[in-house]
Write an enzyme that holds these catalytic residues in place. Structure first.
Site, mmCIF file in Angstrom:
data_model
loop_
_atom_site.group_PDB
_atom_site.id
_atom_site.type_symbol
_atom_site.label_atom_id
_atom_site.label_comp_id
_atom_site.label_asym_id
_atom_site.label_seq_id
_atom_site.Cartn_x
_atom_site.Cartn_y
_atom_site.Cartn_z
ATOM 1 N N ASN A 1 -10.082 -1.234 -1.747
ATOM 2 C CA ASN A 1 -8.493 -0.999 -1.624
ATOM 3 C C ASN A 1 -7.681 -1.355 -2.763
ATOM 4 O OD1 ASN A 1 -5.803 -0.753 -0.956
ATOM 5 N ND2 ASN A 1 -6.095 -2.003 0.971
ATOM 6 N N CYS B 1 0.771 -1.135 0.046
ATOM 7 C CA CYS B 1 -0.062 0.018 -0.030
ATOM 8 C C CYS B 1 0.798 1.309 0.131
ATOM 9 C CB CYS B 1 -0.908 0.093 1.224
ATOM 10 S SG CYS B 1 -2.030 -1.367 1.186
ATOM 11 N N HIS C 1 -4.036 7.014 1.225
ATOM 12 C CA HIS C 1 -4.253 5.774 0.762
ATOM 13 C C HIS C 1 -5.473 5.171 1.201
ATOM 14 C CE1 HIS C 1 -3.932 1.561 -0.081
ATOM 15 N NE2 HIS C 1 -4.020 1.122 1.396
HETATM 16 O O1 UT7 Z 1 -4.608 -1.621 2.999
HETATM 17 C C1 UT7 Z 1 -3.878 -1.802 4.112
HETATM 18 C C2 UT7 Z 1 -3.857 -2.743 4.993
HETATM 19 N N1 UT7 Z 1 -5.431 -3.195 5.539
HETATM 20 C C3 UT7 Z 1 -5.989 -2.261 6.455
HETATM 21 O O2 UT7 Z 1 -5.659 -1.228 6.730
HETATM 22 C C4 UT7 Z 1 -7.154 -2.757 7.091
HETATM 23 C C5 UT7 Z 1 -7.199 -2.668 8.415
HETATM 24 N N2 UT7 Z 1 -8.226 -3.202 9.230
HETATM 25 C C6 UT7 Z 1 -9.471 -3.050 8.980
HETATM 26 O O3 UT7 Z 1 -9.835 -2.122 8.199
HETATM 27 C C7 UT7 Z 1 -10.416 -3.722 9.881
HETATM 28 O O4 UT7 Z 1 -9.938 -4.381 10.940
HETATM 29 C C8 UT7 Z 1 -11.524 -4.854 9.058
HETATM 30 C C9 UT7 Z 1 -12.405 -3.848 8.073
HETATM 31 C C10 UT7 Z 1 -10.852 -5.533 8.107
HETATM 32 C C11 UT7 Z 1 -12.613 -5.290 10.075
HETATM 33 O O5 UT7 Z 1 -13.320 -4.395 10.826
HETATM 34 P P1 UT7 Z 1 -13.304 -4.503 12.479
HETATM 35 O O6 UT7 Z 1 -14.112 -3.740 13.081
HETATM 36 O O7 UT7 Z 1 -11.756 -4.558 12.975
HETATM 37 O O8 UT7 Z 1 -13.712 -6.008 12.463
HETATM 38 P P2 UT7 Z 1 -13.100 -7.214 13.311
HETATM 39 O O9 UT7 Z 1 -12.261 -7.944 12.531
HETATM 40 O O10 UT7 Z 1 -12.873 -7.012 14.698
HETATM 41 O O11 UT7 Z 1 -14.434 -8.269 13.430
HETATM 42 C C12 UT7 Z 1 -15.697 -8.097 13.736
HETATM 43 C C13 UT7 Z 1 -16.757 -9.038 13.626
HETATM 44 C C14 UT7 Z 1 -16.120 -10.379 13.816
HETATM 45 O O12 UT7 Z 1 -17.191 -11.344 14.407
HETATM 46 P P3 UT7 Z 1 -17.263 -11.404 15.954
HETATM 47 O O13 UT7 Z 1 -15.836 -12.352 16.400
HETATM 48 O O14 UT7 Z 1 -17.629 -10.394 16.586
HETATM 49 O O15 UT7 Z 1 -18.518 -12.568 15.753
HETATM 50 C C15 UT7 Z 1 -15.947 -10.941 12.369
HETATM 51 O O16 UT7 Z 1 -15.477 -12.298 12.222
HETATM 52 O O17 UT7 Z 1 -16.913 -9.057 12.175
HETATM 53 C C16 UT7 Z 1 -16.742 -10.371 11.649
HETATM 54 N N3 UT7 Z 1 -16.390 -10.132 10.164
HETATM 55 C C17 UT7 Z 1 -17.483 -10.025 9.251
HETATM 56 N N4 UT7 Z 1 -18.718 -9.983 9.065
HETATM 57 C C18 UT7 Z 1 -19.276 -9.719 8.044
HETATM 58 C C19 UT7 Z 1 -15.219 -10.003 9.637
HETATM 59 N N5 UT7 Z 1 -15.303 -9.956 8.314
HETATM 60 C C20 UT7 Z 1 -16.635 -9.779 8.035
HETATM 61 C C21 UT7 Z 1 -17.080 -9.556 6.687
HETATM 62 N N6 UT7 Z 1 -18.886 -9.526 6.884
HETATM 63 N N7 UT7 Z 1 -16.786 -9.289 5.617
#
Ligand code: UT7
Length: 332
Positions: A289, A114, A259
């Site tokens: 992204n 990125c 980004h």
């Molecule tokens: O390009 C550079 C690198 N990448 C980034 O900068 C990404 C950085 N991270 C993020 O943007 C966020 O962490 C995400 C968007 C990837 C995830 O958001 P979050 O608010 O951190 O969610 P989480 O990983 O804590 O997950 C929350 C819940 C989980 O369920 P439980 O454990 O609470 O039951 C996940 O399993 O959301 C669930 N989950 C989803 N649900 C529906 C994870 N992915 C999905 C999905 N759809 N696609």
């Protein structure tokens, strides 16, 4: 001292639109979850097999050359930033040069995810300032869609990424007030495995196994919360550093083109910096992204829409896999 100017910008995205609802038909996710957590509404995927990032880059470079008022044959160096190269080797820059008819023109691939566009910008700026090259095509291009896990297990990563390419033509500026003012980049490999693809790996004997496919180590894996925390710490830190070193205040900025990894990340980062929300460019809602392509794609669109104008002071921060991060300050 010679300054490096952005002489022209161009971008290209494939025509196939994939909405959040389209993905929700393939695995357990929803439009509401994706929009709330990331700001993404849709992304673009390549239509057909056989389209690599170097193919997406061809129209982006042509558009950038047209906007720079030069012929493609005037490009005297290529830098291609990508994490999804057409092949392991040779680099996508070589494929692109051939497709553009630029035999003999040097081509350098940059593998800094990125932050790849910023790393490439720093290199191009040094080349131009020391008068090595005069017309550098700095490209960011990605085809993510062929390497994602379209199952429940991969949903956290898969919803984020899209395909696309963009290009900046860089050259010496005859205007002292215009150009690349500063680029600062960093890396910390202690976070390498927080966002990576484990296999295939040249460290394994043999390099590729059926188990890698069965175990899904051939797909990107991410510790999302960890990456989120680092991104929202390092992007403001490096931005502040660049602004301070150049005696620029946040109020002096006309635009911030970050980004595009997550709209929430960019809202938090710019809030920490004290940037007015209307000065921040977001296009993640349309493209997801696009990694190395995301900054030049957002900047190219902002210019096309008349939102970024000649003379504007623009900050471009990034964070990504590596970990790598950085920020550039440019007077357009
Ligand atoms: O390009 C550079 C690198 N990448 C980034 O900068 C990404 C950085 N991270 C993020 O943007 C966020 O962490 C995400 C968007 C990837 C995830 O958001 P979050 O608010 O951190 O969610 P989480 O990983 O804590 O997950 C929350 C819940 C989980 O369920 P439980 O454990 O609470 O039951 C996940 O399993 O959301 C669930 N989950 C989803 N649900 C529906 C994870 N992915 C999905 C999905 N759809 N696609």
């Amino acid at each position: 001292m010679t300054r490096t100017a952005i002489l022209g910008l161009g971008h290209y995205v494939p025509s196939k639109v994939v909405t959040n609802d389209d993905l929700a038909k393939l695995f357990d996710t929803s439009d509401e979850w994706i929009q709330q957590r990331t700001g993404i509404k849709e992304r673009r995927y390549i239509e057909d097999s056989g389209t690599g990032p170097s193919d997406l880059a061809v129209p982006a470079v042509k558009m950038a050359c047209e906007n720079a008022g030069i012929d493609v044959s005037e490009v005297d160096a290529i830098i291609f930033a990508t994490l999804s190269p057409d092949h392991d080797f040779p680099g996508s820059g070589c494929f692109l040069g051939d497709k553009l008819g630029l035999a003999g023109v040097p081509a350098l691939d940059v593998r800094n995810q990125c932050s790849g566009f910023l790393y490439g910008l720093q290199v191009a700026d040094a080349w131009i300032r020391c008068r090595m090259y005069k017309r550098v095509a700095l490209v960011g291009g990605e085809v993510h869609s062929t390497g994602l896990d379209f199952s429940d297990e991969g949903r956290d990563v898969t919803v984020l990424f899209g395909d696309g390419a963009a290009c900046a033509i860089l050259g010496p500026s005859d205007d002292d007030d215009r150009g690349v003012i500063d680029v600062e980049v960093h890396a910390d490999g202690s976070g390498a495995k927080e966002l990576w693809i484990e296999g295939p790996t040249s460290a394994n004997v043999p390099r590729i196994t059926h188990e890698m496919i069965d175990d899904k180590t051939v797909f990107p894996a991410m510790n999302g919360r960890h990456v989120f925390r680092w991104a929202t710490t390092k992007m403001p830190e490096v931005s502040q550093s660049v602004l301070e070193r150049n005696g620029v205040s946040v109020e002096d900025l006309d635009l911030v083109v970050p980004h595009q990894a997550n709209k929430r990340i960019n809202e938090l980062v710019t809030k920490k910096l004290g940037v007015a929300p209307e000065k921040v460019v977001h296009n993640i809602q349309k493209y997801g992204n696009t990694t190395a392509a995301s900054i030049p794609l957002a900047l190219s669109e902002a210019v096309q829409e008349g939102r970024a104008k000649k003379g504007d002071l623009i900050l471009m921060p990034a964070f990504g896999s590596g970990f790598t991060w950085g920020a550039a300050l440019v007077r357009l």
